[in-house]
Scaffold this motif. Structure first.
Motif, PDB file in Angstrom:
ATOM      1  N   UNK A  56     -21.362 -10.138  -9.342  1.00 10.80           N
ATOM      2  CA  UNK A  56     -21.458  -9.281  -8.167  1.00 10.80           C
ATOM      3  C   UNK A  56     -20.783  -7.958  -8.480  1.00 10.80           C
ATOM      4  N   UNK A  57     -21.482  -6.865  -8.279  1.00 14.53           N
ATOM      5  CA  UNK A  57     -20.888  -5.531  -8.444  1.00 14.53           C
ATOM      6  C   UNK A  57     -20.342  -5.129  -7.077  1.00 14.53           C
ATOM      7  N   UNK A  58     -19.031  -4.949  -6.991  1.00 18.75           N
ATOM      8  CA  UNK A  58     -18.384  -4.755  -5.694  1.00 18.75           C
ATOM      9  C   UNK A  58     -17.600  -3.449  -5.641  1.00 18.75           C
ATOM     10  N   UNK A  59     -17.540  -2.888  -4.430  1.00 17.81           N
ATOM     11  CA  UNK A  59     -16.702  -1.710  -4.238  1.00 17.81           C
ATOM     12  C   UNK A  59     -15.258  -2.157  -3.984  1.00 17.81           C
ATOM     13  N   UNK A  60     -14.391  -1.217  -3.662  1.00 14.79           N
ATOM     14  CA  UNK A  60     -12.968  -1.530  -3.509  1.00 14.79           C
ATOM     15  C   UNK A  60     -12.678  -2.483  -2.362  1.00 14.79           C
ATOM     16  N   UNK A  61     -13.617  -2.615  -1.431  1.00 15.83           N
ATOM     17  CA  UNK A  61     -13.411  -3.502  -0.287  1.00 15.83           C
ATOM     18  C   UNK A  61     -14.011  -4.886  -0.506  1.00 15.83           C
ATOM     19  N   UNK A  62     -14.717  -5.062  -1.627  1.00 12.04           N
ATOM     20  CA  UNK A  62     -15.370  -6.336  -1.885  1.00 12.04           C
ATOM     21  C   UNK A  62     -16.824  -6.376  -1.471  1.00 12.04           C
ATOM     22  N   UNK A  63     -17.355  -5.249  -1.010  1.00 14.11           N
ATOM     23  CA  UNK A  63     -18.757  -5.194  -0.603  1.00 14.11           C
ATOM     24  C   UNK A  63     -19.647  -5.116  -1.830  1.00 14.11           C
ATOM     25  N   UNK A  64     -20.686  -5.963  -1.854  1.00 15.26           N
ATOM     26  CA  UNK A  64     -21.594  -5.996  -2.995  1.00 15.26           C
ATOM     27  C   UNK A  64     -22.491  -4.766  -3.008  1.00 15.26           C
ATOM     28  N   UNK A  65     -22.671  -4.197  -4.205  1.00 10.85           N
ATOM     29  CA  UNK A  65     -23.481  -2.999  -4.372  1.00 10.85           C
ATOM     30  C   UNK A  65     -24.913  -3.368  -4.741  1.00 10.85           C
ATOM     31  N   UNK A  66     -25.862  -2.540  -4.392  1.00 10.48           N
ATOM     32  CA  UNK A  66     -27.267  -2.815  -4.735  1.00 10.48           C
ATOM     33  C   UNK A  66     -27.524  -2.554  -6.213  1.00 10.48           C
ATOM     34  N   UNK A  67     -28.726  -2.863  -6.658  1.00 11.44           N
ATOM     35  CA  UNK A  67     -29.118  -2.590  -8.033  1.00 11.44           C
ATOM     36  C   UNK A  67     -28.864  -1.127  -8.364  1.00 11.44           C
ATOM     37  N   UNK A  68     -28.281  -0.892  -9.552  1.00 10.89           N
ATOM     38  CA  UNK A  68     -27.913   0.420 -10.072  1.00 10.89           C
ATOM     39  C   UNK A  68     -26.702   1.018  -9.382  1.00 10.89           C
ATOM     40  N   UNK A  69     -26.152   0.324  -8.387  1.00  5.65           N
ATOM     41  CA  UNK A  69     -24.934   0.805  -7.749  1.00  5.65           C
ATOM     42  C   UNK A  69     -23.724   0.445  -8.586  1.00  5.65           C
ATOM     43  N   UNK A  70     -22.810   1.387  -8.742  1.00  6.63           N
ATOM     44  CA  UNK A  70     -21.644   1.170  -9.591  1.00  6.63           C
ATOM     45  C   UNK A  70     -20.492   0.549  -8.812  1.00  6.63           C
ATOM     46  N   UNK A  71     -19.690  -0.224  -9.523  1.00  7.52           N
ATOM     47  CA  UNK A  71     -18.520  -0.851  -8.922  1.00  7.52           C
ATOM     48  C   UNK A  71     -17.838  -1.763  -9.915  1.00  7.52           C
ATOM     49  N   UNK A  72     -16.927  -2.585  -9.407  1.00  7.85           N
ATOM     50  CA  UNK A  72     -16.203  -3.511 -10.283  1.00  7.85           C
ATOM     51  C   UNK A  72     -17.045  -4.753 -10.529  1.00  7.85           C
TER      52      UNK A  72
END
Length: 542
Positions: free
Chosen positions: A365-381
């Motif tokens: 799961x690619x997630x932002x700082x809050x734990x929200x999952x990012x869509x395809x091609x979206x950057x995150x952890x």
């Protein structure tokens, strides 16, 4: 009777029982007893002999040194047959194997033993200083067993001889019983003990065989190139599971010519290593001298491989490359880029820069700082869940709180996934860099360097190296009126850090770039060095 009545109110005790990993050895000794398990130099150890030696060692550990279920056993040794025997003897007893990186210094290894609360240590003869430091600094360490001809501790081979013939059964274990403390470093620079369990490793063994080396059999032959104490140990467990023989390189400096000689002699079918070693192997003249047509899988991990190096390897070896991305906390099992996804030509199917797709049973799961999952091609952890994820860090609540969120393990790496699920790593949340396949955490180095009386501030950055992937650059500021040079700084850290952690280059500034809030950031430092044309240009840089 309703089926509801058959479900107890609590988890029954038998539901967590799992097979002991050492049962793979028991099974091989029964079925493949006369076949080779380990080949090292001119010595051949069969599966039956290995099983007997492991039982003898387990009996000695139990009867002579009081090792019991759950006890931690520290090991300081390079690759040899003994390190594998110790691992399996620990598993057989239900004890916990705690291997160090043998390149680490005496006090570094002693810290690992302190953290693990080790009660017994195995130490190769050439590391007498490590044995002494561990005996001095680890409170619960009572005994040291010496591998080879040493002037300290009990003799390893004498213990084996004294207990040969002992019949030690594999201990009963649960899925979540620890069997391996795998040390890695965190943002503080101090190593953390990753708890690997029997159930978790059993899953990962099956996963490795399914995703990395499908159709492996007892007829396979594995060349052991990397340290068994780390990723190669996981790889060796897969060979144990199928009954394949492991061929060890001779002790000493890695020699590509010797490696290719062994590939030809034993018809090696697979090996695991890091990109820098693959590069050394395929660029050495001996690759064209020795027959390597037996190779089916050359597995690399630990760092990305430069695209041009990948092309050279594919041209030399054919479609045998397999890449995976993983961490110790996930026992290496995050993504795989199999053989058919490696291409010599820069076609769209090559997906240049990817480290592959999710391993079987693993979810990313690619997630932002809050734990929200990012869509395809979206950057995150990059965050992971699945049976390969570790049981946490040993006695480190703070690290566990940071590393796990809503059931996801947070890798600390940044990236994105494309629409087909291929992962691309775009950066690191931490300042860690990878040199020669080993993780290097700057803060540990910086803290030691700052013990130099003339050093006011320092920042260690990873900079590109074609040979090692990355090497360290130390950016230094001297105390007012003090003289500072590279030699004195290196002398401050020499002997206290493994050599691969030592900075390769130094830059001296009158003051360190800082944000408006007075914070030192690596981004600002890099920009300052580039603006002032002070960034080293390495001859081996890409």
């Amino acid at each position: 009777m309703s089926s509801m009545n058959l479900i107890p109110d609590r988890t029954p005790p038998w539901s967590t029982r799992t097979s002991n990993i050492a049962h793979f050895l028991t099974r091989n000794a029964r079925r493949l007893g006369a076949r080779p398990a380990i080949i090292w130099n001119d010595d051949v150890i069969t599966w039956a002999e290995l099983d007997g030696r492991v039982s003898a060692l387990a009996a000695a550990m139990r009867d002579d040194f009081g090792v019991k279920h759950g006890d931690r056993v520290l090991v300081q040794s390079p690759n040899n047959n003994q390190i594998t025997e110790i691992m399996l003897a620990c598993f057989r007893l239900g004890a916990v194997w705690v291997p160090s990186n043998f390149r680490q210094g005496p006090e570094e290894v002693a810290y690992l033993g302190q953290k693990a609360e080790a009660t017994l240590m195995f130490c190769e003869a050439e590391f007498s200083a490590h044995a002494a430091a561990c005996q001095r600094l680890i409170p619960g360490l009572q005994n040291v067993i010496a591998i080879g001809d040493a002037d300290f501790g009990s003799s390893y081979e004498a213990l084996i001889r004294a207990h040969l013939g002992a019949d030690v059964l594999n201990a009963d274990v649960d899925r979540d019983d620890p069997c391996w403390l795998f040390f890695t470093s965190g943002s503080t620079g101090k190593p953390k003990a990753v708890v690997l369990t029997h159930g978790q490793l059993t899953f990962t063994i099956v996963n490795h065989l399914n995703d990395l080396m499908p159709a492996s059999t007892p007829d396979d032959v594995s060349l052991v190139v990397a340290p068994i104490s780390h990723g190669a140990g996981m790889h060796q467990l897969t060979q144990l599971a199928v009954g394949a023989v492991s061929v060890l390189l001779p002790s000493g400096r890695f020699d590509p010519a010797v490696a290719w000689q062994l590939v030809e002699r034993y018809k090696v079918t697979n090996l695991f290593t890091v990109p820098t070693i693959v590069k050394l192997l395929v660029e050495h003249p001996s690759v064209d001298v020795h027959d390597h047509s037996s190779l089916r899988y050359v597995i690399y991990a630990g760092a990305p491989m430069y695209r041009e190096d990948q092309k050279v390897a594919l041209r030399k070896l054919g479609k045998v490359l397999v890449q995976y991305f993983g961490l110790g906390e996930v026992t290496g099992a995050i993504t795989v880029l199999p053989r058919h996804d490696h291409h010599v030509e820069d076609v769209s199917a090559a997906r240049i820069g990817t480290c592959g797709f999710e391993r079987t049973g693993i979810q990313i799961s690619i997630q932002d700082d809050t734990g929200k999952e990012q869509p395809a091609m979206g950057s995150g952890e990059i965050c992971i869940t699945g049976p390969a994820v570790c049981a946490g860090y040993y006695k480190d609540d703070e690290a566990n709180t940071k590393a796990f969120r809503n059931g996801w393990f947070r890798t600390g790496d940044l990236g994105h996934m494309d629409g087909e699920g291929y992962l691309y790593i775009t950066g690191r949340a931490s300042d860690m860099y990878i040199s020669g396949g080993s993780n290097v955490y700057p803060r540990e180095i910086e803290e030691l360097m700052l013990t130099h009386p003339a050093l006011k501030e320092v920042a260690v950055l990873g900079i590109p190296s074609r040979k090692w992937g990355e090497v360290g650059l130390a950016v230094c500021v001297a105390e007012d009126g003090q003289d500072l040079d590279e030699a004195s700084l290196l002398s401050t850290v020499a002997g206290k850090l493994a050599k691969y952690k030592l900075p390769s280059h130094f830059v001296f500034l009158p003051e360190m770039p800082k944000t408006a809030y007075g914070k030192i950031t690596k981004k600002l430092i890099r920009e300052e060095l580039m603006e002032r044309d002070l960034m080293p240009v390495l001859e081996d840089a890409p």
